[in-house]
Structures are given as C-alpha cells and as structure tokens.
Motif scaffolding. Structure first.
Motif, PDB file in Angstrom:
ATOM      1  N   THR A 160     -89.783  42.817  -5.104  1.00 32.96           N
ATOM      2  CA  THR A 160     -90.048  42.028  -6.311  1.00 32.96           C
ATOM      3  C   THR A 160     -90.527  42.915  -7.460  1.00 32.96           C
ATOM      4  OG1 THR A 160     -90.609  40.125  -4.976  1.00 32.96           O
ATOM      5  CG2 THR A 160     -91.452  40.118  -7.204  1.00 32.96           C
ATOM      6  N   PHE A 161     -91.470  43.792  -7.160  1.00 29.58           N
ATOM      7  CA  PHE A 161     -92.028  44.600  -8.250  1.00 29.58           C
ATOM      8  C   PHE A 161     -91.009  45.635  -8.746  1.00 29.58           C
ATOM      9  CE2 PHE A 161     -96.335  43.435  -6.269  1.00 29.58           C
ATOM     10  CZ  PHE A 161     -96.459  42.336  -7.108  1.00 29.58           C
ATOM     11  N   TRP A 162     -90.158  46.091  -7.832  1.00 31.87           N
ATOM     12  CA  TRP A 162     -89.113  47.011  -8.276  1.00 31.87           C
ATOM     13  C   TRP A 162     -88.175  46.278  -9.239  1.00 31.87           C
ATOM     14  CZ3 TRP A 162     -88.553  52.073  -8.400  1.00 31.87           C
ATOM     15  CH2 TRP A 162     -87.336  52.549  -8.893  1.00 31.87           C
ATOM     16  N   LYS A 163     -87.829  45.056  -8.895  1.00 28.92           N
ATOM     17  CA  LYS A 163     -86.935  44.271  -9.762  1.00 28.92           C
ATOM     18  C   LYS A 163     -87.578  44.084 -11.138  1.00 28.92           C
ATOM     19  CE  LYS A 163     -83.050  42.308 -10.072  1.00 28.92           C
ATOM     20  NZ  LYS A 163     -81.829  43.090  -9.800  1.00 28.92           N
ATOM     21  N   ALA A 164     -88.873  43.771 -11.139  1.00 36.94           N
ATOM     22  CA  ALA A 164     -89.577  43.571 -12.408  1.00 36.94           C
ATOM     23  C   ALA A 164     -89.536  44.866 -13.235  1.00 36.94           C
ATOM     24  CB  ALA A 164     -91.021  43.150 -12.151  1.00 36.94           C
ATOM     25  N   PHE A 165     -89.775  45.976 -12.571  1.00 38.81           N
ATOM     26  CA  PHE A 165     -89.765  47.280 -13.233  1.00 38.81           C
ATOM     27  C   PHE A 165     -88.366  47.593 -13.772  1.00 38.81           C
ATOM     28  CE2 PHE A 165     -88.833  51.859 -12.170  1.00 38.81           C
ATOM     29  CZ  PHE A 165     -89.463  52.422 -13.272  1.00 38.81           C
ATOM     30  N   ASP A 166     -87.354  47.359 -12.931  1.00 37.90           N
ATOM     31  CA  ASP A 166     -85.985  47.713 -13.269  1.00 37.90           C
ATOM     32  C   ASP A 166     -85.463  46.872 -14.444  1.00 37.90           C
ATOM     33  OD1 ASP A 166     -83.897  49.409 -12.556  1.00 37.90           O
ATOM     34  OD2 ASP A 166     -82.824  47.754 -11.583  1.00 37.90           O
ATOM     35  N   ARG A 167     -85.751  45.579 -14.416  1.00 39.38           N
ATOM     36  CA  ARG A 167     -85.278  44.715 -15.515  1.00 39.38           C
ATOM     37  C   ARG A 167     -85.955  45.110 -16.830  1.00 39.38           C
ATOM     38  NH1 ARG A 167     -82.148  40.391 -14.615  1.00 39.38           N
ATOM     39  NH2 ARG A 167     -82.973  39.138 -16.335  1.00 39.38           N
ATOM     40  N   CYS A 168     -87.218  45.466 -16.739  1.00 41.84           N
ATOM     41  CA  CYS A 168     -87.947  45.864 -17.937  1.00 41.84           C
ATOM     42  C   CYS A 168     -87.391  47.199 -18.459  1.00 41.84           C
ATOM     43  CB  CYS A 168     -89.434  45.967 -17.591  1.00 41.84           C
ATOM     44  SG  CYS A 168     -90.442  46.287 -19.021  1.00 41.84           S
ATOM     45  N   ARG A 169     -87.130  48.101 -17.544  1.00 43.75           N
ATOM     46  CA  ARG A 169     -86.611  49.415 -17.931  1.00 43.75           C
ATOM     47  C   ARG A 169     -85.242  49.273 -18.602  1.00 43.75           C
ATOM     48  NH1 ARG A 169     -85.799  53.807 -13.223  1.00 43.75           N
ATOM     49  NH2 ARG A 169     -84.575  52.061 -12.436  1.00 43.75           N
ATOM     50  N   LEU A 220     -93.758  54.507  -5.061  1.00 39.67           N
ATOM     51  CA  LEU A 220     -92.396  53.954  -5.028  1.00 39.67           C
ATOM     52  C   LEU A 220     -91.607  54.366  -6.275  1.00 39.67           C
ATOM     53  CD1 LEU A 220     -91.188  51.953  -2.902  1.00 39.67           C
ATOM     54  CD2 LEU A 220     -91.722  50.120  -4.493  1.00 39.67           C
ATOM     55  N   GLY A 221     -92.320  54.815  -7.305  1.00 34.85           N
ATOM     56  CA  GLY A 221     -91.635  55.241  -8.538  1.00 34.85           C
ATOM     57  C   GLY A 221     -91.753  54.223  -9.658  1.00 34.85           C
ATOM     58  N   ILE A 222     -92.613  53.230  -9.465  1.00 29.66           N
ATOM     59  CA  ILE A 222     -92.808  52.218 -10.508  1.00 29.66           C
ATOM     60  C   ILE A 222     -93.904  52.698 -11.444  1.00 29.66           C
ATOM     61  CG2 ILE A 222     -93.713  49.868 -10.896  1.00 29.66           C
ATOM     62  CD1 ILE A 222     -92.319  49.016  -8.323  1.00 29.66           C
ATOM     63  N   HIS A 223     -93.627  52.653 -12.736  1.00 27.19           N
ATOM     64  CA  HIS A 223     -94.723  52.953 -13.671  1.00 27.19           C
ATOM     65  C   HIS A 223     -94.740  51.917 -14.774  1.00 27.19           C
ATOM     66  CE1 HIS A 223     -91.544  55.072 -15.837  1.00 27.19           C
ATOM     67  NE2 HIS A 223     -91.214  55.519 -14.661  1.00 27.19           N
ATOM     68  N   TRP A 224     -95.882  51.799 -15.411  1.00 31.04           N
ATOM     69  CA  TRP A 224     -96.073  50.740 -16.408  1.00 31.04           C
ATOM     70  C   TRP A 224     -96.686  51.343 -17.660  1.00 31.04           C
ATOM     71  CZ3 TRP A 224     -97.895  50.938 -11.433  1.00 31.04           C
ATOM     72  CH2 TRP A 224     -99.222  51.312 -11.259  1.00 31.04           C
ATOM     73  N   GLN A 225     -96.538  50.600 -18.749  1.00 30.05           N
ATOM     74  CA  GLN A 225     -96.997  51.133 -20.040  1.00 30.05           C
ATOM     75  C   GLN A 225     -98.354  50.560 -20.456  1.00 30.05           C
ATOM     76  OE1 GLN A 225     -93.570  49.970 -19.711  1.00 30.05           O
ATOM     77  NE2 GLN A 225     -93.228  52.106 -19.190  1.00 30.05           N
TER      78      GLN A 225
END
Ligand code: GLU
Length: 273
Positions: A25-34, A67-72
């Motif tokens: 789920t969090f990867w999807k959130a990250f990927d869509r935002c990216r 996992l490679g997820i980062h946020w701003q």
C-alpha cells in the motif's frame, strides 16, 4: 487551467510492525505521488494511547526508508494535533452533526434494535440517539461522541482503483464514533481533519478502509471540506486467504529484511507473476 498539485500521504498507525501488506500500500502511495511529481507527506497516526508505541513508529519509518520510500513533508504526529480535532468537534457540535453517547459497547451490542453487518460489525441503533432537543451544545471531552449519519440512503463515490462504490446508511454502517472518552479523536475524525488540513489531493490506502471512506465523505460534507480522490489498494492475503495482521511476524518487513529480502523480492511477493 491551473494543474491540481498532487499531495499524497502515508499514514501508518504505530500499533505493531509493518508487514508485506503495508509495504504494498505505501509503495503504491509513494509511486503514484512520484509519477504525479507530487509531495508525499508522512503522518504517524498515534492517537490510540493504549496500543501505539514509539518503538513501532521508529521501526515503521526505518522499514519504509529501507524499502526505498521517501517523503517530502513530515513526519507529523496526530498526538500533537489534538487542538485541530477539538476545533473540528466544536464545528460539528454547532451544526448538530454529533452527539455524546454514554452507552457502553455491551449495552449497544445487546440492544434489541442493534443489527449486525455481514462482517459482524454492530450498527448503532437509531433508537439510542438523543432527541434533537436533548443534544448537547458544548464539547465535553470526557465522553464518547458519535456522528449522526444523515437520513440519506447511500453514500457513493468513485474509487480510482476499485471503481464505483455505494454503501447503504443504516444497513452497512450507522452512527459512528468521532471522539473517545479518553480525550482523543476516533480514527475517522482525525484522518479527515488531517487530510483536509494537509490539502491531500489523493488518499491511497488499503481496501479494508472502503467503508471508512463512506463515513469520511459524510464528515467532509459536515465540515464543509472538499473530499480528496480515493485509490484503495487490494489487500495482500496469506496462504490461507486471510488478510495479514500486524501480529503475522513471518511477513513483517523487519523479518523479511533480516532474511535478506530486498525491494525486488518483496515486491514480487505482493505482486506474484
Ligand atoms: N492509519 C491507518 C492504518 O494504519 C491508515 C489510515 C488511512 O490511510 O486513512 O491502517
């Protein structure tokens, strides 16, 4: 036309270690935002005083980074934002959208008018609502408060992944908690107040929260806020077809990393070819 700025969020509750399902789920959130070149916000949903632990908060951030997820933006902590939830409660009280509820869970469950949903959730019986004339007009924080679900038949919305959704009031859900007598907001209120304040344009989360989205849409309306778009990710199930729980240690991200898995092999588990 001004393009809509994409603002997404990842919002784990630190009540246990994150597992494969959260990673998906969090990867999807990250990927869509990216992909949308948007801003991703990290929000720690630590309002459940009994169950949340700092150790889990720290582990969640470390796991997601690995996992490679980062946020701003963030992390923001809901436990530090209680004043915002109080202000929203006052708005809801003024518009008579909420009422205090003194009944225990047991009384509600055993009430002859209490119906159950197919998933076993008890629908709060309308006969236990106070009369309009008995509604309280000030905020007493040491009581449970419920949202008065309007007398409309259905809440409908378009989910960007699951398609058209429709939930019937009083059949699939009833008056739900927005405030708990321990002085903290319930999940539904905290999430709506924060998603609105943080100007989230798209909420990406697990499909287990589809029904919550129906409740939250009613809260957005009552607070005169615009609801974001929704994208609910399909849940990851274990080999017996049950959805993963935080107590499933074998699929906890920290266990998978310790076993030598990396992003590629973890993604292959949630997305088997
Ligand atoms: N904090 C919730 C959870 O960990 C997710 C809330 C949301 O994405 O709206 O299940």
């Amino acid at each position: 036309m001004t393009p809509v700025l994409y603002r997404g969020r990842i919002a784990p509750s630190p009540t246990g270690y994150l597992h494969l399902g959260h990673a998906k789920t969090f990867w999807k959130a990250f990927d869509r935002c990216r992909e949308a070149q948007g801003t991703l916000i990290y929000r720690d949903e630590d309002i459940d005083l009994q169950r949340c632990k700092q150790e889990y908060s720290q582990a969640a951030m470390a796991d997601l980074e690995q996992l490679g997820i980062h946020w701003q933006e963030g992390p923001y902590y809901q436990s530090e934002r209680v004043d915002n939830y109080r202000s929203s409660m006052i708005k809801l009280i003024r518009s008579k959208s909420v009422y205090p509820c003194r009944y225990s869970r047991k009384t509600i469950e055993e009430h002859p008018d209490a119906k159950k949903t197919p998933t076993g959730e008890v629908i709060f019986p309308k006969s236990l609502r106070p009369r309009q004339s008995e509604m309280m007009d000030f905020f007493e924080e040491s009581l449970n408060w419920r949202f008065r679900v309007p007398n409309q038949e259905k809440v409908q919305f378009k989910d960007l992944n699951q398609g058209h959704q429709s939930f019937e009031c009083d059949q699939e859900f009833g008056d739900f908690l927005v405030w708990r007598k321990d002085g903290m907001p319930a999940y539904e209120l905290a999430v709506v107040v924060d998603d609105a304040a943080m100007k989230i344009s798209e909420v990406v989360r697990g499909a287990d929260l589809l029904l919550s989205t129906a409740r939250q849409i009613l809260l957005y309306e009552a607070l005169a806020e615009t609801a974001p778009e929704f994208y609910h990710v399909n849940l990851v199930c274990d080999s017996e077809g049950h959805r993963l729980a935080k107590r499933n240690d074998s699929l906890a991200l920290k266990t998978l990393f310790a076993e030598g898995h990396d992003f590629q092999s973890i993604a292959a588990m949630w997305n088997p070819s």
